[in-house]
Motif scaffolding. Structure first.
Motif, PDB file in Angstrom:
ATOM      1  N   GLY A 157       0.786  -1.232   0.000  1.00  0.00           N
ATOM      2  CA  GLY A 157       0.000   0.000   0.000  1.00  0.00           C
ATOM      3  C   GLY A 157       0.815   1.276   0.000  1.00  0.00           C
ATOM      4  O   GLY A 157       0.316   2.349   0.339  1.00  0.00           O
ATOM      5  N   LEU A 158       2.072   1.149  -0.401  1.00  0.00           N
ATOM      6  CA  LEU A 158       2.917   2.347  -0.357  1.00  0.00           C
ATOM      7  C   LEU A 158       2.421   3.431  -1.314  1.00  0.00           C
ATOM      8  O   LEU A 158       2.686   4.608  -1.121  1.00  0.00           O
ATOM      9  CB  LEU A 158       4.359   1.965  -0.697  1.00  0.00           C
ATOM     10  N   ARG A 159       1.679   3.016  -2.338  1.00  0.00           N
ATOM     11  CA  ARG A 159       1.248   4.033  -3.293  1.00  0.00           C
ATOM     12  C   ARG A 159       0.248   5.007  -2.687  1.00  0.00           C
ATOM     13  O   ARG A 159       0.019   6.081  -3.214  1.00  0.00           O
ATOM     14  CB  ARG A 159       0.668   3.391  -4.554  1.00  0.00           C
ATOM     15  N   PHE A 160      -0.347   4.637  -1.544  1.00  0.00           N
ATOM     16  CA  PHE A 160      -1.241   5.579  -0.885  1.00  0.00           C
ATOM     17  C   PHE A 160      -0.528   6.343   0.227  1.00  0.00           C
ATOM     18  O   PHE A 160      -1.154   7.088   0.959  1.00  0.00           O
ATOM     19  CB  PHE A 160      -2.438   4.834  -0.284  1.00  0.00           C
ATOM     20  N   ALA A 161       0.762   6.137   0.377  1.00  0.00           N
ATOM     21  CA  ALA A 161       1.467   6.725   1.516  1.00  0.00           C
ATOM     22  C   ALA A 161       1.985   8.125   1.171  1.00  0.00           C
ATOM     23  O   ALA A 161       2.022   8.536   0.016  1.00  0.00           O
ATOM     24  CB  ALA A 161       2.624   5.832   1.946  1.00  0.00           C
ATOM     25  N   HIS A 162       2.401   8.807   2.194  1.00  0.00           N
ATOM     26  CA  HIS A 162       2.985  10.143   2.065  1.00  0.00           C
ATOM     27  C   HIS A 162       4.219  10.082   1.150  1.00  0.00           C
ATOM     28  O   HIS A 162       4.975   9.104   1.201  1.00  0.00           O
ATOM     29  CB  HIS A 162       3.395  10.603   3.463  1.00  0.00           C
ATOM     30  N   PRO A 163       4.426  11.126   0.324  1.00  0.00           N
ATOM     31  CA  PRO A 163       5.566  11.105  -0.601  1.00  0.00           C
ATOM     32  C   PRO A 163       6.883  10.814   0.080  1.00  0.00           C
ATOM     33  O   PRO A 163       7.763  10.178  -0.497  1.00  0.00           O
ATOM     34  CB  PRO A 163       5.577  12.523  -1.170  1.00  0.00           C
ATOM     35  N   PHE A 164       7.009  11.250   1.337  1.00  0.00           N
ATOM     36  CA  PHE A 164       8.262  10.993   2.052  1.00  0.00           C
ATOM     37  C   PHE A 164       8.621   9.516   1.999  1.00  0.00           C
ATOM     38  O   PHE A 164       9.773   9.144   1.697  1.00  0.00           O
ATOM     39  CB  PHE A 164       8.119  11.424   3.515  1.00  0.00           C
ATOM     40  N   TRP A 165       7.671   8.665   2.256  1.00  0.00           N
ATOM     41  CA  TRP A 165       7.960   7.228   2.292  1.00  0.00           C
ATOM     42  C   TRP A 165       8.241   6.704   0.886  1.00  0.00           C
ATOM     43  O   TRP A 165       9.087   5.849   0.689  1.00  0.00           O
ATOM     44  CB  TRP A 165       6.795   6.471   2.930  1.00  0.00           C
ATOM     45  N   ARG A 166       7.489   7.231  -0.083  1.00  0.00           N
ATOM     46  CA  ARG A 166       7.702   6.750  -1.447  1.00  0.00           C
ATOM     47  C   ARG A 166       9.077   7.158  -1.958  1.00  0.00           C
ATOM     48  O   ARG A 166       9.828   6.341  -2.477  1.00  0.00           O
ATOM     49  CB  ARG A 166       6.600   7.286  -2.353  1.00  0.00           C
ATOM     50  N   TYR A 167       9.416   8.431  -1.763  1.00  0.00           N
ATOM     51  CA  TYR A 167      10.727   8.869  -2.233  1.00  0.00           C
ATOM     52  C   TYR A 167      11.832   8.107  -1.515  1.00  0.00           C
ATOM     53  O   TYR A 167      12.834   7.724  -2.129  1.00  0.00           O
ATOM     54  CB  TYR A 167      10.898  10.373  -2.027  1.00  0.00           C
ATOM     55  N   SER A 168      11.655   7.910  -0.214  1.00  0.00           N
ATOM     56  CA  SER A 168      12.723   7.229   0.528  1.00  0.00           C
ATOM     57  C   SER A 168      12.972   5.844  -0.059  1.00  0.00           C
ATOM     58  O   SER A 168      14.118   5.466  -0.294  1.00  0.00           O
ATOM     59  CB  SER A 168      12.352   7.095   1.997  1.00  0.00           C
ATOM     60  N   ILE A 169      11.898   5.106  -0.298  1.00  0.00           N
ATOM     61  CA  ILE A 169      12.124   3.738  -0.788  1.00  0.00           C
ATOM     62  C   ILE A 169      12.712   3.786  -2.196  1.00  0.00           C
ATOM     63  O   ILE A 169      13.612   3.012  -2.528  1.00  0.00           O
ATOM     64  CB  ILE A 169      10.825   2.890  -0.724  1.00  0.00           C
TER      65      ILE A 169
END
Ligand code: HEM
Ligand code: HEM
Ligand SMILES: [Fe+2]
Lengths: 77, 453, 198
Positions: free
Chosen positions: A49-61
C-alpha cells in the motif's frame, strides 16, 4: 491497472525472466537487477500500500532501492 | 519525594560519589605512570591501578543504578519500598564486597581479565547481593498497584544485567572461549542491557523534567533503545575480530556494530526534541543539563568514536591501543557516568528538600567536567593515533612507542585536572544537600503540577 | 471510489501514518538497508575474488531458488488479498487467505531446509569459503525473519478467527502483513545477488 492479481502475474513473469536471462549470459546483470528492482516496487507499492502513503515514504524507498541497484550495476562495469 | 523509603537511594548515591573520587585518583596515578613518574610502583603497580580504576568505575556506576532503582521504582509503582532493612543490608554488603575487592587488587588478589578482575569467590557474593537487590525491586513492583512501562524496562534491564554477569563466572581452560564469553559480560552490558537501564532512567527523567506526555516518551524512547539493543547483540562481533573465532565474525560484527551509532543518534535527537516540545518550566536546570548531555555525549563517545574503530579494517590497527581508551572514556562518561549524575541531580533536591538545582557551582561543575573530559578524550586520541602509527605502521617496539607518546600524557593530566575540578564541584554540591529528611516527603509535588499533560 | 481506496486514502499525505504504522516502516527501512550494506560488502568481496565466487555460485541450485522465490511471492499475494478482503468486510475469506499465506511460508522453509541439508551433506558449511559465509549468514538471517513472520501470522490468524478485527479496525493485521512483505522485499535483494548475477 495494476492490482494484486496482475501484480502477482508480473512478479512471476519477472522472476522467470530473471532466472532465464541470467542462465543465458552474465552480460544481462543490469537487466536482471532492474527486473528485481521492479519486483521490489510492485511488492512495496501494490501489496504494502505504499502508493497511498505520504511522498516521504515513497521517495525514501525509491532512493534506497535505486541507489542500491545502481551501485551494484555500476560497480560491475 | 513521595515515599519515605526512597531515601535509601541516598546511601547508594553517596557511595557512588566516594568511589568516583577514588577512581579519579587511580586515573591520575596511571597518567603519571605513563609520563614516567611511577613512584608508587612498589605499592600500586600499573596492573593494580588499571584494575582498580576500571572496577571502581563499574561499581560506582552500578551503585548509581541501584540508587536510581530505589528512587524510581517506588515512585513509579506508587508504593513504599518492600523492605527498607533489607535494602540497607544490601547496601552495606555491597559496600563491603567492593572494599574487599579493591584492597585485594593491591595485594595481587585478582583475575587478569580486563573488567572482570574480581576474583571468583567474591563473584558469588556479588551475585547474591544483586539477587537481593532485584528481589526488593520486584517485590515492590508487585506490591504496588501501578506498573508502568518505565518501571518494567528499568527492572528488566537490571535483571538481564545480573544474568549476564554469569557467563563471566564460568571457568574455561581455552583462552579463546574465555574471551568469547568475557565479552558477553563486558560488551552486552554496555551496548546491550545497560541501555535498557539507561532508557528507563532517561524516560523517567524526561517525563518528569519536560512535562511531555508519558505515552509519547515511553513509546518512542523504547523503540529507539530497542534498536540499539538489537544491533548491539550481534554487534558483539566487533570484539571477536582477532581473538581466534571463525572469521565470519568479521562480517557480522562489522555490519551490526556499524548500525549501533544510528540508534544512539536517534536517542540524541529524540531527547532534544522532547526538551523543545516540553514546557521548559521545571526549575531543576542542572538535572535538565545532565539529562540532555547524557543523550548528546553518549552519541559522541559511544556512537561516533565507537564507529571510528569498529570496522575490521580499522580495528586491525587500533585494537587494544589508546584509541580504545579514548573511546572508552567518552562513551562511559557520556552514557553512564552522566546518567548517574543526572538522576542524582534530579533526586537530591526532592530527598533533602533543599533547592540546590540552579546554582553557579552546579553549572560550573557541569561545564568543567564535560569540557575536561572532552580534552582528555582529545589527548587520548592524539596519543592513540601516534601509538598506532609508530607501533603498527612503522613497526616500533611497544615500549619505544610508549616512550614517544609521553608528552601526550602531560596534556591528559591538564585536561584531567579541569575535569576533576568539575567533579569536585559536583561533589561539593552533593555534600551541601546534606542527608535526606522526612520533611521532604510530599515536597516537590508542586513541580509535577507544572507538567502539561 | 472503491472501498479499498477509501480506507487507504484517509492515510494519504500523512507522514506519520504510512500503511501498517510508522514503527513497522522504520523497521523495514532499517532491515532493508542492513541487508543492502551486507550485500554491498558481498559485491566488493566478489570483485576481489571473482573466480572463486563464480565457482561457488555454480554450486547453488538456481531451480530450487526460483521455485522458492515463486512460493514466497505467491504467499505475499495471498497476504495482500487477505488484507483487501478484510477491508471489504469479507472476514471468512480473509481468514482463509491468511492460512494459505502461512502454509506457503512453511513450504518456503521446507524447500530452504532441503537446500541447506544438501549443502551440509556436501560439507559446505559456514566456513567453507567467503561466498558461503555470506550465503549462510544472509539466507540464514532471512530465514529467521520468515520464521518470525510466520509466528506473527499465526497470532493474527487466530485473532482473525476470533473476530477481533473488522473492516474498520485492523491495523495489527496491516502491520503483520507489512512484516511478511518485508521478507519478500529482502528476498528480492538476496536472490539475484546470491543465485543469479555474477
Ligand atoms: C581524571 C580523570 C582520569 C584519568 C587521568 C584517567 C586516566 C586513565 C588512564 C591513564 C587509563 C589507562 C589507559 C591505558 O594505558 O590503557 C585509563 C583507563 C580507563 N579509564 Fe580513565 N581516567 C580518568 C577518569 C575516568 C573516568 C571518569 C572514566 C569513566 C567515565 C574512565 C574510564 C576509563 C576506562 C573505561 C578505561 C579503560 C580504557 C581501555 O579499555 O583501554 N576514566 N584511564
Ligand atoms: C555506551 C556505550 C559504550 C561504552 C560504555 C563503551 C565502552 C567501551 C570500552 C570500555 C571498551 C574497551 C573494552 C576492552 O578492551 O576491554 C570498548 C571497546 C570497543 N568499543 Fe565501545 N563502548 C560503547 C559503545 C560502542 C559502540 C556503539 C561502538 C561501535 C559502533 C563501540 C565500538 C567499540 C569497539 C570496536 C571496541 C574495541 C576496541 C579494541 O579493539 O580495542 N563501542 N568500548
Ligand atoms: Fe562493544
Amino acid at each position: 491497472m495494476l492490482n494484486n492479481k496482475t501484480g502477482w502475474l508480473l512478479l512471476i513473469l519477472f522472476t522467470l525472466a530473471g532466472s532465464w536471462l541470467s542462465g543465458l549470459s552474465h552480460a544481462f546483470l543490469a537487466l536482471v537487477m532492474i527486473l528485481f528492482a521492479l519486483k521490489f516496487f510492485i511488492i512495496s507499492y501494490q501489496y504494502m500500500g505504499l502508493r497511498f502513503a505520504h511522498p516521504f515514504w515513497r521517495y525514501s524507498i525509491n532512493i534506497v532501492v535505486l541507489g542500491f541497484v545502481s551501485v551494484i550495476i555500476f560497480s560491475s562495469l | 519525594m513521595k515515599f519515605k523509603s526512597q531515601k535509601v537511594a541516598y546511601y547508594f548515591f553517596a557511595l557512588s560519589m566516594l568511589l568516583f573520587s577514588l577512581q579519579i585518583v587511580y586515573g591520575f596515578i596511571m597518567a603519571f605512570a605513563h609520563m614516567g613518574f611511577d613512584g608508587l610502583h612498589e605499592w600500586i603497580p600499573f596492573n593494580a591501578a588499571t584494575a582498580t580504576h576500571k572496577n571502581l568505575l563499574v561499581v560506582w556506576i552500578l551503585s548509581g543504578f541501584m540508587g536510581a532503582g530505589y528512587f524510581i521504582i517506588p515512585d513509579e509503582s506508587d508504593t513504599e519500598l518492600w523492605s527498607v532493612p533489607l535494602a540497607l543490608l544490601q547496601f552495606y554488603s555491597f559496600a563491603i564486597v567492593g572494599v574487599i575487592a579493591v584492597v585485594g587488587f593491591h595485594v595481587g588478589w585478582f583475575e587478569g581479565r580486563k573488567f572482570l578482575e574480581i576474583p571468583r569467590p567474591l563473584d558469588y557474593l556479588v551475585a547474591l547481593n544483586v539477587i537481593l537487590f532485584l528481589v526488593i525491586l520486584l517485590m515492590t513492583m508487585f506490591k504496588g498497584k501501578k506498573r508502568t512501562t518505565t518501571a518494567w524496562v528499568l527492572t528488566s534491564g537490571l535483571v538481564f544485567a545480573a544474568l549476564l554477569y554469569l557467563p563471566g563466572m564460568i571457568w574455561f581452560d581455552n583462552h579463546t572461549v574465555d574471551s568469547f564469553f568475557r565479552w558477553w559480560v563486558v560488551h552486552l552490558w554496555v551496548e546491550g542491557v545497560w541501555e535498557l537501564i539507561m532508557g528507563g532512567i532517561l524516560a523517567y527523567l524526561l517525563i518528569k523534567l519536560t512535562g511531555v506526555d508519558r505515552e509519547v516518551i515511553e513509546k518512542w524512547l523504547y523503540v529507539i533503545v530497542g534498536l540499539t539493543f538489537l544491533s548491539g547483540i550481534l554487534g558483539t562481533g566487533h570484539h571477536y575480530y582477532f581473538i581466534g573465532v571463525p572469521k565470519y565474525w568479521l562480517i557480522v560484527g562489522g555490519i551490526f556494530s556499524s548500525l549501533e551509532p544510528l540508534a544512539f543518534l536517534g536517542m540524541t535527537l529524540f531527547a532534544i526534541q522532547m526538551y523543545r516540545k516540553g514546557n521548559k518550566k521545571h526549575p531543576n536546570k542542572l538535572a535538565i543539563y545532565w539529562t540532555l548531555s547524557t543523550a548528546v555525549v553518549s552519541f559522541l563517545g559511544a556512537g561516533l568514536l565507537g564507529l571510528a574503530h569498529t570496522l575490521p579494517g580499522v580495528n586491525l590497527y587500533t585494537h587494544g591501543t589508546l584509541v580504545t581508551a579514548m573511546h572508552g572514556h567518552l562513551a562511559f562518561w557520556g552514557a553512564y557516568a552522566s546518567l548517574v549524575l543526572a538522576i542524582i541531580s534530579y533526586s537530591m533536591p526532592l530527598m533533602t528538600g533543599r533547592k540546590i538545582f540552579d546554582n553557579t557551582i552546579g553549572h560550573m561543575a557541569f561545564w568543567f567536567a564535560n569540557i575536561g573530559m572532552i580534552g582528555m578524550t582529545m589527548a587520548f586520541a592524539a596519543a592513540g593515533v601516534a601509538q598506532v602509527y609508530m607501533e603498527r605502521i612503522m613497526g616500533l617496539e611497544f615500549m619505544k612507542a610508549q616512550l614517544e607518546i609521553e608528552p601526550h600524557f602531560f596534556v591528559l593530566i591538564i585536561a584531567a585536572t579541569v575535569f576533576s575540578i568539575g567533579v569536585t564541584l559536583f561533589i561539593i554540591n552533593f555534600l551541601k544537600f546534606g542527608s535526606p529528611v522526612d520533611e521532604a516527603i510530599g515536597q516537590g509535588e508542586e513541580f509535577s503540577a507544572l507538567q502539561t499533560s | 471510489m472503491s472501498s479499498e481506496q477509501h480506507v487507504l486514502s484517509r492515510e494519504k499525505n500523512d507522514i506519520l501514518h504510512p500503511p501498517g504504522g510508522i514503527l513497522i516502516w522504520i523497521l523495514i527501512f532499517l532491515e532493508v538497508i542492513t541487508f543492502m550494506i551486507a550485500l554491498s560488502v558481498f559485491a566488493y568481496m566478489r570483485s576481489r575474488n571473482a573466480a572463486m565466487f563464480a565457482e561457488s555460485q555454480a554450486m547453488l541450485n538456481p531451480l530450487l531458488g526460483t521455485v522458492n522465490t515463486i512460493v514466497l511471492l505467491s504467499s505475499g499475494y495471498f497476504m495482500a488479498e487477505a488484507v483487501r478482503k478484510l477491508r471489504a468486510g469479507l472476514l471468512k475469506l480473509s481468514v482463509r487467505y491468511t492460512l494459505v499465506t502461512i502454509l506457503l511460508g512453511l513450504v518456503f522453509i521446507a524447500i530452504k531446509s532441503f537446500e541447506y541439508s544438501q549443502k551440509i551433506e556436501h560439507g559446505i558449511g559456514l566456513e567453507y569459503n567467503t561466498f558461503f559465509t555470506f550465503y549462510w549468514l544472509l539466507t540464514g538471517f532471512h530465514l529467521i525473519h520468515v520464521s518470525v513472520g510466520i509466528v506473527i501470522l499465526v497470532f493474527i490468524y487466530f485473532s482473525l478467527r476470533k473476530g477481533r478485527y473488522d473492516a474498520r479496525d485492523h491495523e495489527d493485521v496491516e502491520t503483520g502483513a507489512a512484516f511478511w512483505h518485508m521478507c519478500d522485499l529482502i528476498w528480492m535483494l538476496l536472490f539475484p545477488m546470491l543465485y543469479l548475477i555474477n
